[in-house]
Write a protein that holds these residues in place. Structure first.
Motif, PDB file in Angstrom:
ATOM      1  N   SER A   9       1.769  -4.085   8.109  1.00 21.67           N
ATOM      2  CA  SER A   9       3.224  -4.160   8.297  1.00 21.67           C
ATOM      3  C   SER A   9       3.904  -2.954   7.666  1.00 21.67           C
ATOM      4  CB  SER A   9       3.764  -5.439   7.652  1.00 21.67           C
ATOM      5  OG  SER A   9       5.181  -5.408   7.610  1.00 21.67           O
ATOM      6  N   GLU A  10       4.800  -2.308   8.402  1.00 21.98           N
ATOM      7  CA  GLU A  10       5.498  -1.140   7.871  1.00 21.98           C
ATOM      8  C   GLU A  10       6.335  -1.497   6.642  1.00 21.98           C
ATOM      9  OE1 GLU A  10       7.580   1.113  10.789  1.00 21.98           O
ATOM     10  OE2 GLU A  10       5.883   1.172  12.169  1.00 21.98           O
ATOM     11  N   GLU A  11       6.723  -2.768   6.525  1.00 20.83           N
ATOM     12  CA  GLU A  11       7.481  -3.199   5.348  1.00 20.83           C
ATOM     13  C   GLU A  11       6.632  -3.171   4.085  1.00 20.83           C
ATOM     14  OE1 GLU A  11       9.000  -7.042   6.209  1.00 20.83           O
ATOM     15  OE2 GLU A  11      10.483  -6.325   7.669  1.00 20.83           O
ATOM     16  N   LYS A  12       5.331  -3.164   4.252  1.00 20.97           N
ATOM     17  CA  LYS A  12       4.416  -3.173   3.106  1.00 20.97           C
ATOM     18  C   LYS A  12       3.842  -1.791   2.812  1.00 20.97           C
ATOM     19  CE  LYS A  12       4.844  -7.619   2.618  1.00 20.97           C
ATOM     20  NZ  LYS A  12       5.564  -8.174   1.441  1.00 20.97           N
ATOM     21  N   ILE A  13       4.358  -0.780   3.508  1.00 21.10           N
ATOM     22  CA  ILE A  13       3.869   0.590   3.341  1.00 21.10           C
ATOM     23  C   ILE A  13       4.920   1.435   2.628  1.00 21.10           C
ATOM     24  CG2 ILE A  13       3.174   2.702   4.534  1.00 21.10           C
ATOM     25  CD1 ILE A  13       2.113   0.969   6.810  1.00 21.10           C
ATOM     26  N   LEU A  14       4.508   2.146   1.592  1.00 25.15           N
ATOM     27  CA  LEU A  14       5.353   3.131   0.927  1.00 25.15           C
ATOM     28  C   LEU A  14       4.734   4.506   1.125  1.00 25.15           C
ATOM     29  CD1 LEU A  14       6.059   1.282  -2.448  1.00 25.15           C
ATOM     30  CD2 LEU A  14       7.576   1.471  -0.477  1.00 25.15           C
ATOM     31  N   VAL A  15       5.570   5.523   1.221  1.00 24.51           N
ATOM     32  CA  VAL A  15       5.096   6.878   1.524  1.00 24.51           C
ATOM     33  C   VAL A  15       5.650   7.861   0.507  1.00 24.51           C
ATOM     34  CG1 VAL A  15       5.176   8.759   3.202  1.00 24.51           C
ATOM     35  CG2 VAL A  15       4.863   6.406   3.986  1.00 24.51           C
TER      36      VAL A  15
ATOM     37  N   GLU B 286       2.459  10.571   5.654  1.00 26.93           N
ATOM     38  CA  GLU B 286       3.090   9.998   6.849  1.00 26.93           C
ATOM     39  C   GLU B 286       2.060   9.765   7.953  1.00 26.93           C
ATOM     40  OE1 GLU B 286       7.558  11.858   6.754  1.00 26.93           O
ATOM     41  OE2 GLU B 286       5.873  13.245   6.791  1.00 26.93           O
ATOM     42  N   HIS B 287       1.113  10.686   8.083  1.00 26.21           N
ATOM     43  CA  HIS B 287       0.075  10.534   9.098  1.00 26.21           C
ATOM     44  C   HIS B 287      -0.835   9.352   8.766  1.00 26.21           C
ATOM     45  CE1 HIS B 287      -2.363  11.860  12.456  1.00 26.21           C
ATOM     46  NE2 HIS B 287      -3.441  11.797  11.696  1.00 26.21           N
ATOM     47  N   PHE B 288      -1.239   9.242   7.499  1.00 25.30           N
ATOM     48  CA  PHE B 288      -2.092   8.124   7.076  1.00 25.30           C
ATOM     49  C   PHE B 288      -1.353   6.796   7.249  1.00 25.30           C
ATOM     50  CE2 PHE B 288      -5.758   9.641   4.200  1.00 25.30           C
ATOM     51  CZ  PHE B 288      -5.992  10.747   4.998  1.00 25.30           C
ATOM     52  N   ALA B 289      -0.051   6.789   6.924  1.00 28.09           N
ATOM     53  CA  ALA B 289       0.740   5.557   7.053  1.00 28.09           C
ATOM     54  C   ALA B 289       0.814   5.117   8.516  1.00 28.09           C
ATOM     55  CB  ALA B 289       2.138   5.767   6.484  1.00 28.09           C
ATOM     56  N   ALA B 290       0.940   6.072   9.409  1.00 26.09           N
ATOM     57  CA  ALA B 290       0.991   5.742  10.833  1.00 26.09           C
ATOM     58  C   ALA B 290      -0.331   5.133  11.305  1.00 26.09           C
ATOM     59  CB  ALA B 290       1.318   6.995  11.646  1.00 26.09           C
ATOM     60  N   ILE B 291      -1.437   5.651  10.784  1.00 27.98           N
ATOM     61  CA  ILE B 291      -2.750   5.089  11.128  1.00 27.98           C
ATOM     62  C   ILE B 291      -2.833   3.636  10.653  1.00 27.98           C
ATOM     63  CG2 ILE B 291      -5.215   5.206  10.578  1.00 27.98           C
ATOM     64  CD1 ILE B 291      -4.882   8.281  10.510  1.00 27.98           C
ATOM     65  N   ALA B 292      -2.376   3.400   9.415  1.00 28.32           N
ATOM     66  CA  ALA B 292      -2.415   2.043   8.869  1.00 28.32           C
ATOM     67  C   ALA B 292      -1.543   1.096   9.689  1.00 28.32           C
ATOM     68  CB  ALA B 292      -1.968   2.057   7.408  1.00 28.32           C
ATOM     69  N   ALA B 293      -0.364   1.566  10.062  1.00 29.33           N
ATOM     70  CA  ALA B 293       0.532   0.732  10.872  1.00 29.33           C
ATOM     71  C   ALA B 293      -0.105   0.396  12.219  1.00 29.33           C
ATOM     72  CB  ALA B 293       1.870   1.434  11.060  1.00 29.33           C
TER      73      ALA B 293
ATOM     74  N   ILE C   9       0.847  -1.191   0.000  1.00 18.27           N
ATOM     75  CA  ILE C   9       0.000   0.000   0.000  1.00 18.27           C
ATOM     76  C   ILE C   9       0.884   1.242   0.000  1.00 18.27           C
ATOM     77  CG2 ILE C   9      -0.164  -0.103   2.533  1.00 18.27           C
ATOM     78  CD1 ILE C   9      -3.036   0.948   2.310  1.00 18.27           C
ATOM     79  N   VAL C  10       0.531   2.209  -0.830  1.00 22.61           N
ATOM     80  CA  VAL C  10       1.300   3.450  -0.897  1.00 22.61           C
ATOM     81  C   VAL C  10       0.388   4.623  -0.551  1.00 22.61           C
ATOM     82  CG1 VAL C  10       0.938   3.588  -3.402  1.00 22.61           C
ATOM     83  CG2 VAL C  10       2.738   4.951  -2.346  1.00 22.61           C
ATOM     84  N   PHE C  11       0.884   5.484   0.340  1.00 19.88           N
ATOM     85  CA  PHE C  11       0.152   6.681   0.747  1.00 19.88           C
ATOM     86  C   PHE C  11       0.818   7.895   0.107  1.00 19.88           C
ATOM     87  CE2 PHE C  11      -0.685   3.632   4.114  1.00 19.88           C
ATOM     88  CZ  PHE C  11      -2.057   3.732   4.245  1.00 19.88           C
ATOM     89  N   SER C  12       0.019   8.733  -0.558  1.00 18.27           N
ATOM     90  CA  SER C  12       0.557   9.885  -1.278  1.00 18.27           C
ATOM     91  C   SER C  12      -0.124  11.167  -0.810  1.00 18.27           C
ATOM     92  CB  SER C  12       0.340   9.700  -2.787  1.00 18.27           C
ATOM     93  OG  SER C  12       0.702  10.862  -3.495  1.00 18.27           O
TER      94      SER C  12
END
Length: 215
Positions: free
Chosen positions: A86-92, A74-81, A54-57
């Protein structure tokens, strides 16, 4: 809000929705904003197994200046985490400031990582589905798209961040952009039904002009 304004706004809301069914994709691409419900919904979709990453833009837009401790992405990614992604599956992608940049910068980010998704799931606010689709099709053609958003109705959507008036103003502005941006090379053409455009004109006459751009 009068019943007439509500009916016209509902007509435009319905037009902006694409109602794509969820399908498995190569990537979930989240266009970030001031609405964290989009982050929560995208995380749930990821956790249900619809894509391998998943990528957050999103950087900072007019509606989010000072709202979050970091960029929208970055805020959306933190919510997802926090929800178990998994943070390894997150791109920002934390720099974009408009929909076109969301697509362009994310395309570059994925290419730099050696990722070439063919089918992408765009996750956005309900009333921005169609413009996200039109922008993507112009800026990154040749891909298969599934466009989705939190399953909220027009009457369920307003909250502490966005009032009914805010939502109507943004929807009206996005409809104007759908009409004018293809000529500028920003997005792909979308047919706009006559009754939808009549609702646009009526709402503009009633003062819903905060999100309009100059001709």
């Amino acid at each position: 809000m009068t019943p007439k304004v509500h009916a016209m706004a509902q007509r435009i809301w319905n037009y902006h929705l694409l109602n794509n069914p969820l399908e498995k994709c190569d990537c979930i691409f989240v266009l970030c904003s001031n609405d964290v419900r989009v982050a929560e919904y995208a995380a749930r979709v990821y956790l249900e197994g619809y894509a391998p990453y998943i990528v957050f833009s999103g950087g900072e837009g007019e509606l989010t200046k000072g709202m979050f401790p970091a960029s929208e992405a970055e805020h959306f990614a933190a919510i997802a985490a926090d929800m178990g992604v998994s943070e390894e599956k997150i791109l920002v992608e934390p720099r974009s400031s408009n929909t076109g940049e969301n697509v362009i910068f994310t395309r570059s980010l994925l290419a730099n990582r050696g990722l070439e998704p063919q089918r992408l799931m765009l996750v956005q606010k309900p009333f921005m589905e169609r413009r996200s689709y039109a922008t993507f099709m112009k800026q990154w053609p040749g891909k298969e798209l599934v466009v989705t958003s939190p399953p909220l109705s027009f009457d369920e959507y307003p909250n502490e961040q966005l009032t009914y008036s805010d939502v109507i103003n943004v929807m009206v502005g996005d409809l104007q952009r759908l009409r004018t941006y293809p000529d500028k090379g920003f997005s792909a053409h979308q047919d706009i039904p006559e009754d939808v455009w009549e609702a646009f004109e009526s709402l503009v006459e009633l003062g819903f002009t905060e999100h309009l751009i100059s001709a």
